[in-house]
Motif scaffolding. Structure first.
Motif, mmCIF file in Angstrom:
data_model
loop_
_atom_site.group_PDB
_atom_site.id
_atom_site.type_symbol
_atom_site.label_atom_id
_atom_site.label_comp_id
_atom_site.label_asym_id
_atom_site.label_seq_id
_atom_site.Cartn_x
_atom_site.Cartn_y
_atom_site.Cartn_z
ATOM 1 N N ASN A 1 -19.675 10.468 29.332
ATOM 2 C CA ASN A 1 -18.816 9.468 29.958
ATOM 3 C C ASN A 1 -19.015 9.412 31.471
ATOM 4 O OD1 ASN A 1 -16.601 8.120 28.063
ATOM 5 N ND2 ASN A 1 -17.046 10.150 27.272
ATOM 6 N N ILE A 2 -19.314 10.545 32.090
ATOM 7 C CA ILE A 2 -19.620 10.544 33.526
ATOM 8 C C ILE A 2 -20.908 9.771 33.775
ATOM 9 C CG2 ILE A 2 -20.141 11.984 35.534
ATOM 10 C CD1 ILE A 2 -18.496 14.198 34.244
ATOM 11 N N VAL A 3 -21.892 9.925 32.881
ATOM 12 C CA VAL A 3 -23.146 9.177 33.002
ATOM 13 C C VAL A 3 -22.876 7.676 32.923
ATOM 14 C CG1 VAL A 3 -25.443 8.812 32.039
ATOM 15 C CG2 VAL A 3 -24.432 11.084 31.969
ATOM 16 N N VAL A 4 -22.027 7.273 31.983
ATOM 17 C CA VAL A 4 -21.690 5.850 31.837
ATOM 18 C C VAL A 4 -21.012 5.327 33.102
ATOM 19 C CG1 VAL A 4 -20.290 4.200 30.545
ATOM 20 C CG2 VAL A 4 -21.534 6.002 29.327
ATOM 21 N N ALA A 5 -20.083 6.122 33.656
ATOM 22 C CA ALA A 5 -19.399 5.713 34.882
ATOM 23 C C ALA A 5 -20.390 5.566 36.041
ATOM 24 C CB ALA A 5 -18.316 6.736 35.244
ATOM 25 N N ASP A 6 -21.329 6.490 36.146
ATOM 26 C CA ASP A 6 -22.338 6.406 37.208
ATOM 27 C C ASP A 6 -23.228 5.183 37.038
ATOM 28 O OD1 ASP A 6 -21.444 8.666 38.465
ATOM 29 O OD2 ASP A 6 -22.885 10.015 37.535
ATOM 30 N N PHE A 7 -23.532 4.856 35.797
ATOM 31 C CA PHE A 7 -24.381 3.690 35.542
ATOM 32 C C PHE A 7 -23.667 2.402 35.948
ATOM 33 C CE2 PHE A 7 -26.677 0.586 32.944
ATOM 34 C CZ PHE A 7 -27.985 0.936 33.257
ATOM 35 N N LEU A 8 -22.354 2.349 35.739
ATOM 36 C CA LEU A 8 -21.573 1.184 36.190
ATOM 37 C C LEU A 8 -21.642 1.046 37.703
ATOM 38 C CD1 LEU A 8 -18.346 1.451 33.985
ATOM 39 C CD2 LEU A 8 -20.263 -0.120 33.691
ATOM 40 N N ASN B 1 -15.249 2.894 38.087
ATOM 41 C CA ASN B 1 -16.219 3.980 38.164
ATOM 42 C C ASN B 1 -15.624 5.216 38.822
ATOM 43 O OD1 ASN B 1 -18.056 4.993 40.733
ATOM 44 N ND2 ASN B 1 -19.019 5.353 38.745
ATOM 45 N N ARG B 2 -14.969 5.003 39.952
ATOM 46 C CA ARG B 2 -14.410 6.154 40.676
ATOM 47 C C ARG B 2 -13.347 6.852 39.844
ATOM 48 N NH1 ARG B 2 -13.237 4.895 46.525
ATOM 49 N NH2 ARG B 2 -15.424 5.478 46.607
ATOM 50 N N GLY B 3 -12.458 6.069 39.240
ATOM 51 C CA GLY B 3 -11.406 6.676 38.428
ATOM 52 C C GLY B 3 -11.967 7.452 37.257
ATOM 53 N N ALA B 4 -12.965 6.884 36.574
ATOM 54 C CA ALA B 4 -13.557 7.560 35.416
ATOM 55 C C ALA B 4 -14.296 8.825 35.837
ATOM 56 C CB ALA B 4 -14.504 6.603 34.691
ATOM 57 N N SER B 5 -15.106 8.737 36.885
ATOM 58 C CA SER B 5 -15.845 9.913 37.362
ATOM 59 C C SER B 5 -14.895 11.039 37.722
ATOM 60 C CB SER B 5 -16.698 9.550 38.580
ATOM 61 O OG SER B 5 -17.728 8.651 38.236
ATOM 62 N N ILE B 6 -13.847 10.713 38.462
ATOM 63 C CA ILE B 6 -12.893 11.733 38.895
ATOM 64 C C ILE B 6 -12.161 12.334 37.703
ATOM 65 C CG2 ILE B 6 -10.729 12.067 40.153
ATOM 66 C CD1 ILE B 6 -11.809 10.096 42.243
ATOM 67 N N ALA B 7 -11.722 11.489 36.776
ATOM 68 C CA ALA B 7 -10.970 11.983 35.618
ATOM 69 C C ALA B 7 -11.803 12.954 34.789
ATOM 70 C CB ALA B 7 -10.520 10.802 34.750
ATOM 71 N N PHE B 8 -13.045 12.592 34.498
ATOM 72 C CA PHE B 8 -13.874 13.448 33.649
ATOM 73 C C PHE B 8 -14.356 14.696 34.390
ATOM 74 C CE2 PHE B 8 -14.460 9.264 31.493
ATOM 75 C CZ PHE B 8 -13.896 9.625 30.283
ATOM 76 N N LEU B 9 -14.639 14.575 35.692
ATOM 77 C CA LEU B 9 -15.056 15.746 36.464
ATOM 78 C C LEU B 9 -13.918 16.753 36.600
ATOM 79 C CD1 LEU B 9 -17.168 14.094 39.316
ATOM 80 C CD2 LEU B 9 -18.031 15.596 37.510
ATOM 81 N N VAL B 10 -12.713 16.260 36.826
ATOM 82 C CA VAL B 10 -11.562 17.160 36.946
ATOM 83 C C VAL B 10 -11.291 17.860 35.615
ATOM 84 C CG1 VAL B 10 -9.055 17.226 37.266
ATOM 85 C CG2 VAL B 10 -10.478 15.973 38.868
ATOM 86 N N LEU C 1 -9.567 18.701 23.938
ATOM 87 C CA LEU C 1 -9.551 17.309 24.371
ATOM 88 C C LEU C 1 -10.937 16.800 24.734
ATOM 89 C CD1 LEU C 1 -6.369 17.224 26.650
ATOM 90 C CD2 LEU C 1 -6.566 16.494 24.271
ATOM 91 N N LYS C 2 -11.728 17.619 25.443
ATOM 92 C CA LYS C 2 -12.991 17.123 25.969
ATOM 93 C C LYS C 2 -14.068 16.962 24.902
ATOM 94 C CE LYS C 2 -14.986 21.557 27.473
ATOM 95 N NZ LYS C 2 -16.329 21.393 26.962
ATOM 96 N N LYS C 3 -13.825 17.467 23.691
ATOM 97 C CA LYS C 3 -14.793 17.298 22.612
ATOM 98 C C LYS C 3 -14.524 16.043 21.786
ATOM 99 C CE LYS C 3 -15.418 22.301 22.060
ATOM 100 N NZ LYS C 3 -15.227 23.452 21.149
ATOM 101 N N SER C 4 -13.424 15.379 22.076
ATOM 102 C CA SER C 4 -13.001 14.248 21.249
ATOM 103 C C SER C 4 -13.407 12.913 21.859
ATOM 104 C CB SER C 4 -11.481 14.301 21.058
ATOM 105 O OG SER C 4 -11.029 13.132 20.428
ATOM 106 N N PRO C 5 -14.200 12.102 21.147
ATOM 107 C CA PRO C 5 -14.531 10.750 21.649
ATOM 108 C C PRO C 5 -13.286 9.881 21.800
ATOM 109 C CG PRO C 5 -15.993 11.394 19.850
ATOM 110 C CD PRO C 5 -14.887 12.410 19.891
ATOM 111 N N GLU C 6 -12.290 10.110 20.937
ATOM 112 C CA GLU C 6 -11.070 9.309 21.015
ATOM 113 C C GLU C 6 -10.341 9.535 22.340
ATOM 114 O OE1 GLU C 6 -11.856 11.259 18.511
ATOM 115 O OE2 GLU C 6 -12.261 9.850 16.865
ATOM 116 N N ILE C 7 -10.329 10.783 22.804
ATOM 117 C CA ILE C 7 -9.668 11.089 24.076
ATOM 118 C C ILE C 7 -10.387 10.406 25.227
ATOM 119 C CG2 ILE C 7 -9.046 12.928 25.679
ATOM 120 C CD1 ILE C 7 -7.316 12.795 23.180
#
Length: 341
Positions: free
Chosen positions: A65-72, A107-116, A138-144
């Motif tokens: 998900n961080i990769v996707v956010a960076d690509f955006l 992008n910023r919100g997603a990157s920060i959320a997943f990195l934290v 939580l971090k193993k779940s695609p739904e989360i």
């Protein structure tokens, strides 16, 4: 009288024309370089996560998900470089301006959320070892991950609510209650999504380092890797996000006090630091390497030339082996198994 009122209103509007064309020509070149480096890097990382690393099998959904956010973010850079080249801080097209800010906020919100979340996982693994780690579940779940993206939308949509000069009219527009609430909410989101996670990261880093000092030598190798993850995320925040938040605060003070000359200078500093914040799309792959050695191996196997790959493997073998002398003979002891995501 009508002309005077029109001039008064016009003076409060920021038309986003740059005050120093040279500065923004330089920034345009930097953004273009970030795009030239970031596009192939993030495409290659995306390829590895999907086809070689198979992130869904390696419990690395959050990393993907961080990769996707960076690509955006990378997708927005050409438009930003083009605007700077034209001598404008944003696109003259209102909807393009709104769409750009929407993508940057998302992008910023997603990157920060997943990195934290990754940093919290490392923190619980080190400081509260043996206790139930709810973050790991939580971090193993695609739904989360999907829920996190959906929760980010209410914080990002206010950028699309109204026409505003430079995608921000706080302190510039002729204020109404609607305008004031919208702009204030946008500023609160901007600062809270940087400052609150930074405080959390700082706490996690300090506690992890403190815990590391208390551990025995045998356990330190594993914990050092966890500390690298937390510290690398903290460094990304300190370099990419925190400076532009500070500059933003200074800019708002200058604007609300009506110090136009000072604001013209601070605006350039703020835009330059915003450009610096785009560098996170180039730094995040370091976090992937620290989080999961399997990603690094998959990337090297796919893209690294054979001769260079052999040298790196040889160097890695040398550095991951500790030699001790006991009773007049040398023993080669492998390091403790690397901490995985």
């Amino acid at each position: 009288m009508m002309g005077t009122n029109a001039s008064a209103v016009d003076s409060k509007l920021d038309h986003c024309n740059v005050t120093n064309a040279v500065t923004y020509n330089v920034l345009s070149g930097i953004v273009a370089a970030q795009f030239a480096l970031g596009l192939p890097l993030n495409l290659s990382v995306l390829y590895i996560f999907i086809f070689s690393f198979k992130f869904w099998k390696n419990k690395s959904v959050f990393l993907f998900n961080i990769v996707v956010a960076d690509f955006l973010l990378v997708a927005c850079l050409p438009a930003k470089a083009y605007s700077y080249q034209l001598g404008q801080r944003r696109s003259p097209n209102t909807w393009m301006c709104k769409a750009m800010l929407f993508m940057l906020f998302l992008n910023r919100g997603a990157s920060i959320a997943f990195l934290v979340t990754l940093s919290l996982d490392r923190y619980f693994n080190v400081v509260h070892l043996g206790r139930r780690n709810f973050v790991k579940v939580l971090k193993k779940s695609p739904e989360i991950s999907g829920v996190i993206w959906l929760l980010l939308l209410p914080l990002t949509i206010p950028t699309m609510l109204k026409t505003f000069e430079c995608c921000n009219s706080h302190g510039r527009d002729v204020e109404t209650i609607y305008h004031d609430v919208t702009d204030t909410f946008r500023e609160v989101v901007f600062f809270s999504q940087i400052l609150i996670p930074f405080i959390i990261l700082l706490y996690c880093t300090v506690r992890t380092v403190h815990r590391l000092k208390k551990k025995s030598v045998g356990e330190k190798a594993k914990l050092r890797r966890a500390m690298c993850v937390v510290m690398s995320v903290a460094v990304i925040f300190s370099v990419c996000f925190l400076p532009c938040a500070i500059a933003r605060a200074v800019l708002l003070v200058m604007r609300l006090r009506g110090w136009q000359e000072a604001e013209d200078v601070v605006v350039q500093v703020y835009d330059a630091l915003m450009v610096l914040s785009f560098t996170d799309c180039l730094l995040d792959p370091l976090v992937y390497c620290f989080c999961h050695s399997g990603f690094k191996d998959a990337y090297l196997d796919t893209f690294c030339p054979a001769f260079l790959h052999k040298r790196l493997r040889k160097a890695e073998t040398t550095t991951t082996t500790t030699t001790t002398t006991s009773a007049g003979r040398s023993l080669s002891l492998p390091m403790i198994e690397k901490l995985q995501v």
